[in-house]
Design an enzyme around this catalytic site. Sequence first.
Site, PDB file in Angstrom:
ATOM      1  N   GLY A 199       0.821  -1.203   0.000  1.00 43.18           N
ATOM      2  CA  GLY A 199       0.000   0.000   0.000  1.00 43.18           C
ATOM      3  C   GLY A 199       0.851   1.247   0.000  1.00 43.18           C
ATOM      4  O   GLY A 199       2.039   1.194   0.308  1.00 43.18           O
ATOM      5  N   PRO A 200       0.250   2.374  -0.361  1.00 43.35           N
ATOM      6  CA  PRO A 200       0.999   3.630  -0.401  1.00 43.35           C
ATOM      7  C   PRO A 200       1.518   4.031   0.981  1.00 43.35           C
ATOM      8  O   PRO A 200       1.015   3.529   1.986  1.00 43.35           O
ATOM      9  CB  PRO A 200      -0.027   4.645  -0.911  1.00 43.35           C
ATOM     10  CG  PRO A 200      -1.348   3.988  -0.859  1.00 43.35           C
ATOM     11  CD  PRO A 200      -1.143   2.533  -0.756  1.00 43.35           C
ATOM     12  N   PRO A 201       2.502   4.909   1.036  1.00 37.81           N
ATOM     13  CA  PRO A 201       3.082   5.314   2.314  1.00 37.81           C
ATOM     14  C   PRO A 201       2.018   5.942   3.223  1.00 37.81           C
ATOM     15  O   PRO A 201       1.108   6.611   2.741  1.00 37.81           O
ATOM     16  CB  PRO A 201       4.118   6.369   1.931  1.00 37.81           C
ATOM     17  CG  PRO A 201       4.333   6.235   0.478  1.00 37.81           C
ATOM     18  CD  PRO A 201       3.134   5.584  -0.104  1.00 37.81           C
ATOM     19  N   GLY A 202       2.156   5.705   4.496  1.00 36.02           N
ATOM     20  CA  GLY A 202       1.298   6.373   5.462  1.00 36.02           C
ATOM     21  C   GLY A 202      -0.058   5.741   5.672  1.00 36.02           C
ATOM     22  O   GLY A 202      -0.897   6.281   6.374  1.00 36.02           O
ATOM     23  N   GLY A 204      -0.562   2.920   7.157  1.00 39.91           N
ATOM     24  CA  GLY A 204      -0.626   2.152   8.398  1.00 39.91           C
ATOM     25  C   GLY A 204      -0.105   0.733   8.290  1.00 39.91           C
ATOM     26  O   GLY A 204      -0.486  -0.118   9.086  1.00 39.91           O
ATOM     27  N   GLU A 422      -6.335  32.204 -10.365  1.00 41.33           N
ATOM     28  CA  GLU A 422      -7.180  31.341  -9.535  1.00 41.33           C
ATOM     29  C   GLU A 422      -8.657  31.545  -9.858  1.00 41.33           C
ATOM     30  O   GLU A 422      -9.421  30.589  -9.934  1.00 41.33           O
ATOM     31  CB  GLU A 422      -6.917  31.588  -8.040  1.00 41.33           C
ATOM     32  CG  GLU A 422      -5.493  31.286  -7.585  1.00 41.33           C
ATOM     33  CD  GLU A 422      -5.017  29.876  -7.927  1.00 41.33           C
ATOM     34  OE1 GLU A 422      -5.860  28.965  -8.053  1.00 41.33           O
ATOM     35  OE2 GLU A 422      -3.796  29.700  -8.109  1.00 41.33           O
ATOM     36  N   ASP A 497      -0.224  23.296 -13.407  1.00 37.39           N
ATOM     37  CA  ASP A 497      -1.492  23.000 -14.085  1.00 37.39           C
ATOM     38  C   ASP A 497      -1.234  22.314 -15.410  1.00 37.39           C
ATOM     39  O   ASP A 497      -1.910  21.355 -15.783  1.00 37.39           O
ATOM     40  CB  ASP A 497      -2.260  24.295 -14.377  1.00 37.39           C
ATOM     41  CG  ASP A 497      -2.575  25.058 -13.110  1.00 37.39           C
ATOM     42  OD1 ASP A 497      -2.683  24.409 -12.061  1.00 37.39           O
ATOM     43  OD2 ASP A 497      -2.713  26.296 -13.181  1.00 37.39           O
TER      44      ASP A 497
HETATM   45  P1  ADP Z   1       3.175   3.022   6.475  1.00 36.66           P
HETATM   46  O1  ADP Z   1       4.037   2.040   7.186  1.00 36.66           O
HETATM   47  O2  ADP Z   1       2.070   2.385   5.693  1.00 36.66           O
HETATM   48  O3  ADP Z   1       3.909   4.014   5.677  1.00 36.66           O
HETATM   49  P2  ADP Z   1       2.637   3.822   9.146  1.00 36.66           P
HETATM   50  O4  ADP Z   1       2.133   2.575   9.733  1.00 36.66           O
HETATM   51  O5  ADP Z   1       4.044   4.180   9.443  1.00 36.66           O
HETATM   52  O6  ADP Z   1       2.406   3.843   7.586  1.00 36.66           O
HETATM   53  O7  ADP Z   1       1.669   4.985   9.581  1.00 36.66           O
HETATM   54  C1  ADP Z   1       2.144   6.227  10.040  1.00 36.66           C
HETATM   55  C2  ADP Z   1       1.250   6.791  11.119  1.00 36.66           C
HETATM   56  O8  ADP Z   1      -0.024   7.109  10.589  1.00 36.66           O
HETATM   57  C3  ADP Z   1       0.976   5.811  12.232  1.00 36.66           C
HETATM   58  O9  ADP Z   1       1.946   5.889  13.219  1.00 36.66           O
HETATM   59  C4  ADP Z   1      -0.374   6.248  12.755  1.00 36.66           C
HETATM   60  O10 ADP Z   1      -0.229   7.305  13.678  1.00 36.66           O
HETATM   61  C5  ADP Z   1      -1.045   6.814  11.527  1.00 36.66           C
HETATM   62  N1  ADP Z   1      -1.970   5.840  10.928  1.00 36.66           N
HETATM   63  C6  ADP Z   1      -1.852   5.290   9.701  1.00 36.66           C
HETATM   64  N2  ADP Z   1      -2.881   4.465   9.448  1.00 36.66           N
HETATM   65  C7  ADP Z   1      -3.659   4.475  10.548  1.00 36.66           C
HETATM   66  C8  ADP Z   1      -4.881   3.817  10.907  1.00 36.66           C
HETATM   67  N3  ADP Z   1      -5.495   2.979  10.079  1.00 36.66           N
HETATM   68  N4  ADP Z   1      -5.402   4.075  12.119  1.00 36.66           N
HETATM   69  C9  ADP Z   1      -4.786   4.915  12.964  1.00 36.66           C
HETATM   70  N5  ADP Z   1      -3.644   5.555  12.695  1.00 36.66           N
HETATM   71  C10 ADP Z   1      -3.081   5.353  11.498  1.00 36.66           C
HETATM   72 ZN    ZN Z   2      -3.299  27.086 -11.461  1.00 39.63          ZN
END
Ligand code: ADP
Ligand code: ZN
Length: 609
Positions: A199-202, A204, A422, A497
């Site tokens: 999955g994409p970064p961030g 979880g 804009e 754009d």
């Molecule tokens: P990844 O490893 O997919 O890049 P992380 O697990 O490191 O993402 O997520 C980074 C932060 O984002 C976590 O520490 C948490 O605080 C928050 N986060 C991400 N997904 C969730 C989720 N489903 N529920 C709660 N917090 C989340």
């Molecule tokens: Zn523009």
Amino acid sequence: MKKISSASVWLVVFVLVIFAAVTFKDADKKDTTLSVDKFQEQWIKKDIKSVQVREDKTITGELTDGTQYETIVPLSRLMQVMDEHPNDKVTETYIKPASMPMWLQIVPTLLIVLMLVAFWFMYMQQSQGGGGGGNRGVMNFGKSRAKIATLDKKKVTFDDVAGEDEEKDELAEVVDFLKQPKRYLDAGARIPKGILLVGPPGTGKTLLARAVSGEAGVPFYSISGSDFVEMFVGVGASRVRDLFEQAKKSAPCIIFIDEIDAVGRQRGAGVGGGHDEREQTLNQLLVEMDGFGVNEGIIMIAATNRPDILDPALLRPGRFDRHILVGAPDVKGREEILKVHSKNKQLADEVKLDVLAKRTPGFTGADLENLMNEAALLTVRKNKQIIEMVELDEAVTRVIAGPEKKSRVISEKDRKLTAYHEAGHAVVMKYSPLSDPIHQISIIPRGMAGGYTMHLPEEDTSYTSKLKLKDEMVGLLGGRVAEKLIMKDISTGAKNDIDRASAIARKMVMEYGMSDELGPISFGNDHNEVFLGRDLGKSRNFSEQVAFQIDSEVKDLIDEAYAKAEKILAENISKLHAVAQELLLKEKLEGAEFEAIIARTESSEIELS
Ligand code: ADP
Ligand code: ZN
Ligand code: MG
């Protein structure tokens, strides 16, 4: 083996002593060394506070700013400079040193040589040690850097992971197995050894893996793919060995490899090809994965956002054969994640997390966490205790576009240009039937952008249509068209754009098969070309002739969108002026305010005619 390891303990002690000695000796090291010219210059500038001359003619001292210096000025020259530019503030000292015994003078050199020998010895011993015994010297080059997060650490559970119910369901089985393996063994079930979170970064992924170990109450060895890739040849592979060795001792447990793409990239793809360090590491990883039995109680979890570049061998049955997609959350999921991250924060009653969730399509868990944190910071900055909707709104924009830069000085001409740019987007979007409604327009610079027009869909959608894409291009070009129309000149502000519009047009033709002329065929496999080496030079699967056609189709799409934007703005020029003028006054317009201006202008036009 026994003998060697006690010898190595002595070696370590010895190295430590040497270290201490060398550090001690370094204590009177000078901060800087002045050349002859530099010394003269500093002297004339009266930057020199003291001069000490030793009998061996080394010259040291202190500068007025406290720096200890050392200089190589010959004594005769020093005297000359001092005479020519007298400075009676300088303290001069002549030191007759107690002469150092000869044997003491060679000690540092001797120590360094000995240290190098010791260092080399340990390294050799280490790399021959192979899969052998545990005590492998303290240098620990190859020791895996896996951090053990055991139970006493802050425990992450499935409750901390919000809105990923399907993912959690899939992992629940693994948790259950780790908790009571016997049930599964008795039933003759085979539990997957390796699970790949994609999955994409961030989104979880790391969090989920931690939660699995937290739920099951087993040790968690986590290591990042990039940790394996070291500068010493062979170290990555020995790290993998150590990691598995450790893990086997404490089974049941979880081995988590974050960002596995760093090691797991397809073999034979590296620049320079062949047997590089990464490949050895990957091979070792494969060997180890096959080396432990099916139900030994070790579960491997890996995370990546680039499954497409992983070596197929990693994905074969018995290795990472179970894939779990971890996507960006939907509205409901976003609301739950917001709930999790507002647990320890005080929110005003007016704050509705469901409304906030609707306003944040495309945000990942990490973005939402960031959003709540930004809101809390803003609240503190305003000396308030309770987070209100204003802060959350501001935080949304901050997360999207970076913090506002009110202080950046902008010329009146630039402001006008941005306002019309804009306003151009907004008016064109308003009159493109399939565009999403305008949420906010601003000419306050944020991040790299001079301003922005935010339009948000009313609901999350998985698919988009040809007509909608076309309208999106029209909206994107609206900014540039407005500049041309009003300022009679065009600016670089429209770069982003234009990039985006061109990307849409190209994708429509090459990936979505939306061109009438070329039909529903996809051309090229462009996502590979980022990685040098793989398919290099093969990324085009069509002829010169077709390439030409693609270009002309793309151009047609853009031209069509541009013409449409021009037409819309020509017909609605009074609205463009009205919105731009209001923007210049207020700098930021909410969706409702924008609609009001449009409505007002429309009715006054009717009166006029
Ligand atoms: P990844 O490893 O997919 O890049 P992380 O697990 O490191 O993402 O997520 C980074 C932060 O984002 C976590 O520490 C948490 O605080 C928050 N986060 C991400 N997904 C969730 C989720 N489903 N529920 C709660 N917090 C989340
Ligand atoms: Zn523009
Ligand atoms: Mg991660």
